[in-house]
Design a protein around this motif. Structure first.
Motif, PDB file in Angstrom:
ATOM      1  N   GLY A 149     112.413   4.884  91.984  1.00  0.00           N
ATOM      2  CA  GLY A 149     111.902   4.842  90.618  1.00  0.00           C
ATOM      3  C   GLY A 149     110.397   4.686  90.565  1.00  0.00           C
ATOM      4  N   TYR A 150     109.875   3.759  91.350  1.00  0.00           N
ATOM      5  CA  TYR A 150     108.421   3.551  91.340  1.00  0.00           C
ATOM      6  C   TYR A 150     107.675   4.684  92.042  1.00  0.00           C
ATOM      7  CZ  TYR A 150     108.360  -0.783  88.812  1.00  0.00           C
ATOM      8  OH  TYR A 150     108.449  -1.710  87.808  1.00  0.00           O
ATOM      9  N   ARG A 151     108.271   5.286  93.053  1.00  0.00           N
ATOM     10  CA  ARG A 151     107.628   6.473  93.647  1.00  0.00           C
ATOM     11  C   ARG A 151     107.469   7.558  92.593  1.00  0.00           C
ATOM     12  NH1 ARG A 151     110.534   7.373  99.515  1.00  0.00           N
ATOM     13  NH2 ARG A 151     109.219   5.895 100.648  1.00  0.00           N
ATOM     14  N   ALA A 152     108.511   7.775  91.809  1.00  0.00           N
ATOM     15  CA  ALA A 152     108.461   8.812  90.775  1.00  0.00           C
ATOM     16  C   ALA A 152     107.425   8.474  89.707  1.00  0.00           C
ATOM     17  CB  ALA A 152     109.841   8.996  90.149  1.00  0.00           C
ATOM     18  N   VAL A 153     107.452   7.249  89.207  1.00  0.00           N
ATOM     19  CA  VAL A 153     106.543   6.857  88.127  1.00  0.00           C
ATOM     20  C   VAL A 153     105.100   6.821  88.615  1.00  0.00           C
ATOM     21  CG1 VAL A 153     105.893   4.946  86.594  1.00  0.00           C
ATOM     22  CG2 VAL A 153     108.287   5.596  86.819  1.00  0.00           C
ATOM     23  N   TRP A 154     104.847   6.098  89.699  1.00  0.00           N
ATOM     24  CA  TRP A 154     103.479   5.979  90.175  1.00  0.00           C
ATOM     25  C   TRP A 154     102.981   7.275  90.790  1.00  0.00           C
ATOM     26  CZ3 TRP A 154     104.192   0.557  92.822  1.00  0.00           C
ATOM     27  CH2 TRP A 154     104.158  -0.440  91.836  1.00  0.00           C
ATOM     28  N   GLY A 155     103.854   8.035  91.414  1.00  0.00           N
ATOM     29  CA  GLY A 155     103.437   9.300  92.017  1.00  0.00           C
ATOM     30  C   GLY A 155     103.040  10.338  90.994  1.00  0.00           C
ATOM     31  N   ALA A 156     103.646  10.302  89.826  1.00  0.00           N
ATOM     32  CA  ALA A 156     103.354  11.288  88.778  1.00  0.00           C
ATOM     33  C   ALA A 156     102.222  10.845  87.863  1.00  0.00           C
ATOM     34  CB  ALA A 156     104.614  11.535  87.942  1.00  0.00           C
ATOM     35  N   SER A 157     101.772   9.623  88.005  1.00  0.00           N
ATOM     36  CA  SER A 157     100.793   9.073  87.075  1.00  0.00           C
ATOM     37  C   SER A 157      99.376   9.173  87.619  1.00  0.00           C
ATOM     38  CB  SER A 157     101.120   7.605  86.795  1.00  0.00           C
ATOM     39  OG  SER A 157     100.110   7.042  85.993  1.00  0.00           O
ATOM     40  N   PRO A 158      98.444   9.674  86.800  1.00  0.00           N
ATOM     41  CA  PRO A 158      97.043   9.693  87.216  1.00  0.00           C
ATOM     42  C   PRO A 158      96.357   8.337  87.004  1.00  0.00           C
ATOM     43  CG  PRO A 158      97.241  10.639  85.035  1.00  0.00           C
ATOM     44  CD  PRO A 158      98.647  10.323  85.508  1.00  0.00           C
ATOM     45  N   VAL A 159      97.071   7.376  86.463  1.00  0.00           N
ATOM     46  CA  VAL A 159      96.528   6.056  86.169  1.00  0.00           C
ATOM     47  C   VAL A 159      96.081   5.360  87.439  1.00  0.00           C
ATOM     48  CG1 VAL A 159      97.179   3.740  85.370  1.00  0.00           C
ATOM     49  CG2 VAL A 159      97.850   5.755  84.051  1.00  0.00           C
ATOM     50  N   ARG A 160      94.945   4.701  87.362  1.00  0.00           N
ATOM     51  CA  ARG A 160      94.470   3.852  88.457  1.00  0.00           C
ATOM     52  C   ARG A 160      94.518   2.416  87.946  1.00  0.00           C
ATOM     53  NH1 ARG A 160      88.945   4.776  89.279  1.00  0.00           N
ATOM     54  NH2 ARG A 160      88.438   2.773  88.381  1.00  0.00           N
ATOM     55  N   ILE A 161      95.192   1.558  88.670  1.00  0.00           N
ATOM     56  CA  ILE A 161      95.257   0.145  88.303  1.00  0.00           C
ATOM     57  C   ILE A 161      94.083  -0.549  88.978  1.00  0.00           C
ATOM     58  CG2 ILE A 161      96.606  -1.979  88.412  1.00  0.00           C
ATOM     59  CD1 ILE A 161      99.115  -0.167  88.449  1.00  0.00           C
ATOM     60  N   ASP A 162      93.217  -1.121  88.153  1.00  0.00           N
ATOM     61  CA  ASP A 162      92.008  -1.767  88.665  1.00  0.00           C
ATOM     62  C   ASP A 162      92.185  -3.261  88.892  1.00  0.00           C
ATOM     63  OD1 ASP A 162      90.524   0.667  88.511  1.00  0.00           O
ATOM     64  OD2 ASP A 162      90.301   0.336  86.353  1.00  0.00           O
ATOM     65  N   GLY A 202      93.412  -0.928  83.804  1.00  0.00           N
ATOM     66  CA  GLY A 202      93.185   0.260  84.612  1.00  0.00           C
ATOM     67  C   GLY A 202      92.456   1.341  83.851  1.00  0.00           C
ATOM     68  N   THR A 203      92.389   2.483  84.506  1.00  0.00           N
ATOM     69  CA  THR A 203      91.725   3.642  83.916  1.00  0.00           C
ATOM     70  C   THR A 203      92.602   4.870  84.117  1.00  0.00           C
ATOM     71  OG1 THR A 203      90.516   3.994  85.975  1.00  0.00           O
ATOM     72  CG2 THR A 203      89.372   2.780  84.258  1.00  0.00           C
ATOM     73  N   ILE A 204      92.393   5.819  83.244  1.00  0.00           N
ATOM     74  CA  ILE A 204      93.019   7.127  83.369  1.00  0.00           C
ATOM     75  C   ILE A 204      91.904   8.156  83.380  1.00  0.00           C
ATOM     76  CG2 ILE A 204      95.356   6.731  82.503  1.00  0.00           C
ATOM     77  CD1 ILE A 204      94.499   7.039  79.747  1.00  0.00           C
ATOM     78  N   PRO A 205      92.183   9.353  83.888  1.00  0.00           N
ATOM     79  CA  PRO A 205      91.120  10.356  83.945  1.00  0.00           C
ATOM     80  C   PRO A 205      90.378  10.486  82.621  1.00  0.00           C
ATOM     81  CG  PRO A 205      93.056  11.157  85.057  1.00  0.00           C
ATOM     82  CD  PRO A 205      93.448   9.849  84.396  1.00  0.00           C
ATOM     83  N   ALA A 206      89.143  10.899  82.709  1.00  0.00           N
ATOM     84  CA  ALA A 206      88.227  11.041  81.573  1.00  0.00           C
ATOM     85  C   ALA A 206      87.715   9.670  81.124  1.00  0.00           C
ATOM     86  CB  ALA A 206      88.858  11.805  80.414  1.00  0.00           C
ATOM     87  N   ASP A 207      87.760   8.704  82.032  1.00  0.00           N
ATOM     88  CA  ASP A 207      87.179   7.381  81.811  1.00  0.00           C
ATOM     89  C   ASP A 207      87.779   6.594  80.666  1.00  0.00           C
ATOM     90  OD1 ASP A 207      85.430   7.641  83.995  1.00  0.00           O
ATOM     91  OD2 ASP A 207      84.026   8.796  82.778  1.00  0.00           O
ATOM     92  N   ALA A 208      89.014   6.849  80.312  1.00  0.00           N
ATOM     93  CA  ALA A 208      89.690   6.009  79.320  1.00  0.00           C
ATOM     94  C   ALA A 208      90.237   4.782  80.040  1.00  0.00           C
ATOM     95  CB  ALA A 208      90.816   6.793  78.656  1.00  0.00           C
ATOM     96  N   SER A 209      90.124   3.648  79.403  1.00  0.00           N
ATOM     97  CA  SER A 209      90.637   2.431  80.021  1.00  0.00           C
ATOM     98  C   SER A 209      91.783   1.886  79.190  1.00  0.00           C
ATOM     99  CB  SER A 209      89.531   1.387  80.165  1.00  0.00           C
ATOM    100  OG  SER A 209      89.036   1.043  78.899  1.00  0.00           O
ATOM    101  N   PHE A 210      92.537   0.982  79.793  1.00  0.00           N
ATOM    102  CA  PHE A 210      93.674   0.396  79.100  1.00  0.00           C
ATOM    103  C   PHE A 210      93.903  -1.011  79.616  1.00  0.00           C
ATOM    104  CE2 PHE A 210      95.427   2.373  82.869  1.00  0.00           C
ATOM    105  CZ  PHE A 210      96.296   1.403  83.363  1.00  0.00           C
TER     106      PHE A 210
END
Length: 140
Positions: free
Chosen positions: A63-76, A100-108
């Motif tokens: 489950g986590y391989r699928a979720v994290w592998g498909a996500s461009p999110v970087r956990i900071d 974290g951040t997602i591409p295009a410098d959006a943070s969350f």
């Protein structure tokens, strides 16, 4: 030291710290290796596209391989807001914020609460309360 010896020595607080490290690294293998083979990981607040639970270590891994592998999110950072040891020595409750951040410098920042049960050094049960609205917003 073998994995079993490491697991036996792991307290609930140490398991929580290792869990957070696996999140930072987005390592499904490191995360799954914290779990007992028959562990249960539940998501009481489900979101579209997420299952309500993973049953067993290998389901956590997949489950986590699928979720994290498909996500461009970087956990900071995983900020621990508070953590509580309970009257049950196997259980720890922790409030955290995943930043974290997602591409295009959006943070969350996604708040969450984890309830971990650790027996013989391995996680046997997790109740993972994520803020699904914040998670959906972060995913776009």
């Amino acid at each position: 030291m073998s994995q079993l010896e490491t697991a036996v020595a792991r307290t609930p607080r140490e398991a929580l710290a290792a869990y957070h490290r696996a999140m930072l690294d987005k390592s499904a293998d490191d995360l799954a290796d914290l779990y007992a083979p028959d562990a249960l990981h539940e998501f009481p607040f489900t979101a579209p596209g997420f299952p309500p639970r993973y049953e067993g270590r290998e389901a956590v891994r997949a489950g986590y391989r699928a979720v994290w592998g498909a996500s461009p999110v970087r956990i900071d950072e995983v900020r621990t807001v508070s953590s509580y040891e309970t009257a049950d020595p196997e259980v720890i409750v922790a409030e955290h914020v995943v930043v974290g951040t997602i591409p295009a410098d959006a943070s969350f920042a996604v708040p969450g609460l984890l309830v971990l049960r650790v027996r013989d050094g391995l996680i046997t049960h997790v109740r993972d309360y994520m803020d699904t609205a914040a998670l959906a917003a972060a995913r776009g």
